[in-house]
Enzyme design. Structure first.
Site, PDB file in Angstrom:
ATOM      1  N   GLU A 125       9.779   1.720  11.012  1.00 25.23           N
ATOM      2  CA  GLU A 125       8.562   2.416  10.893  1.00 25.23           C
ATOM      3  C   GLU A 125       8.058   3.007  12.119  1.00 25.23           C
ATOM      4  O   GLU A 125       7.572   4.058  12.064  1.00 25.23           O
ATOM      5  CB  GLU A 125       7.362   1.323  10.576  1.00 25.23           C
ATOM      6  N   THR A 142       0.964  -1.222  -0.033  1.00 25.96           N
ATOM      7  CA  THR A 142       0.057   0.156   0.063  1.00 25.96           C
ATOM      8  C   THR A 142       0.807   1.242   0.118  1.00 25.96           C
ATOM      9  O   THR A 142       0.721   2.338  -0.530  1.00 25.96           O
ATOM     10  CB  THR A 142      -0.954  -0.055   1.339  1.00 25.96           C
ATOM     11  N   ASP A 191       1.818   5.318   5.874  1.00 29.97           N
ATOM     12  CA  ASP A 191       2.442   4.065   5.819  1.00 29.97           C
ATOM     13  C   ASP A 191       1.152   2.953   6.118  1.00 29.97           C
ATOM     14  O   ASP A 191      -0.092   3.400   6.179  1.00 29.97           O
ATOM     15  CB  ASP A 191       2.908   3.851   7.238  1.00 29.97           C
ATOM     16  N   GLY A 192       1.238   1.779   5.537  1.00 27.29           N
ATOM     17  CA  GLY A 192       0.297   0.714   5.909  1.00 27.29           C
ATOM     18  C   GLY A 192       0.062   0.046   7.012  1.00 27.29           C
ATOM     19  O   GLY A 192       0.736   0.521   7.998  1.00 27.29           O
TER      20      GLY A 192
END
Ligand code: 5RP
Length: 245
Positions: free
Chosen positions: A105, A31, A83-84
């Protein structure tokens, strides 16, 4: 719209939040890859942004698209990260790390003024845990850490098979930071906050894939378009609970 088109629709909606001059964190996964592609097209058209990637894979993609990159050492405070997620609940508690980038992340998200999650709506769940929880651990003392994780998780009402993630080469998967990942198939996590806290007692645990109180907004692609979930404003909650405020 299939799941991939839903992911792209969420990424397109997130692009509307980007303003010239922003310092951005770029997520990892399929994504986030859509978002980086779309951002790259905007950069080509003249958008001026500077970005910190959350993984080597995203760095390579962004570099190829001509997106200006920096590091948290040079830019320790970012405006926004997109972010996904592997799972999210209605309170914007997340499981991340399916792509193995959870530590970076989380560091990049923590350095950002906001974290926007983009996903297809299948990622929205009532209770976290059907997706195996990734836990990043140091290689030293792996068996002992795994045992301790098992014991601690049981104290938080979680049990299930814990496997060492394997790479495509059949060897243990190594994160960009040289750590390993334990995937914990708990199936259900009754209290994600408690589990996250308790796992921190294991010295070999570097980070968990539970992102709690980190995301500000989720943009979800569905068959009928995108929808949004926004985090509750903590200050507003405080005001409501404190009659003197
Ligand atoms: C990587 C992640 C990803 O954001 C997560 O795995 C979602 O990936 P995808 O967008 O491919 O479903 O946490 O570490």
């Amino acid at each position: 719209m299939d799941a991939d088109a839903q992911k792209r629709a969420a990424a397109e909606a997130a692009l509307d939040l980007i303003e010239p001059g922003m310092k951005l964190g770029l997520g990892t996964g399929s994504t986030a890859k859509h978002f980086v592609d779309l951002l790259g097209a905007k950069v080509k058209d003249g958008l001026n942004v500077i970005c910190v990637p959350t993984s080597q894979a995203t760095r390579v993609q962004a570099e190829a698209l001509g997106i200006r990159l920096t590091t948290l050492d040079d830019e320790p405070a970012l405006d926004l990260t997109v972010d996904g997620a592997d799972e999210l609940d209605a309170s914007l508690r997340l499981i991340k790390g399916g792509g193995g980038a959870l530590l970076r992340e989380k560091i990049v998200a923590a350095a950002s003024g906001g974290l926007v999650i983009i996903a297809d709506e299948s990622k929205l769940v009532e209770n976290l845990g059907a997706f195996p929880l990734p836990i990043e651990v140091v290689p030293f003392g792996l068996a002992a850490t795994r045992h301790l994780v098992e014991m601690l998780a049981e104290d938080a009402g979680c049990s299930g098979i814990i496997t060492l993630r394997q790479g495509l080469d059949g060897k243990p998967f190594q994160t960009d930071g040289g750590h390993l990942i334990l995937d914990c198939a708990f199936e259900a996590i009754p209290d994600p906050d408690e589990l996250d806290q308790i796992l921190r007692f294991a010295p070999g645990v570097v980070e968990t894939g539970l992102f709690i109180g980190v995301a500000d907004m989720a943009i979800l692609g569905g068959p009928d378009g995108v929808s949004m979930i926004e985090a509750e404003d903590e200050d507003e909650d405080d005001d409501e609970s404190d009659p003197a405020a």
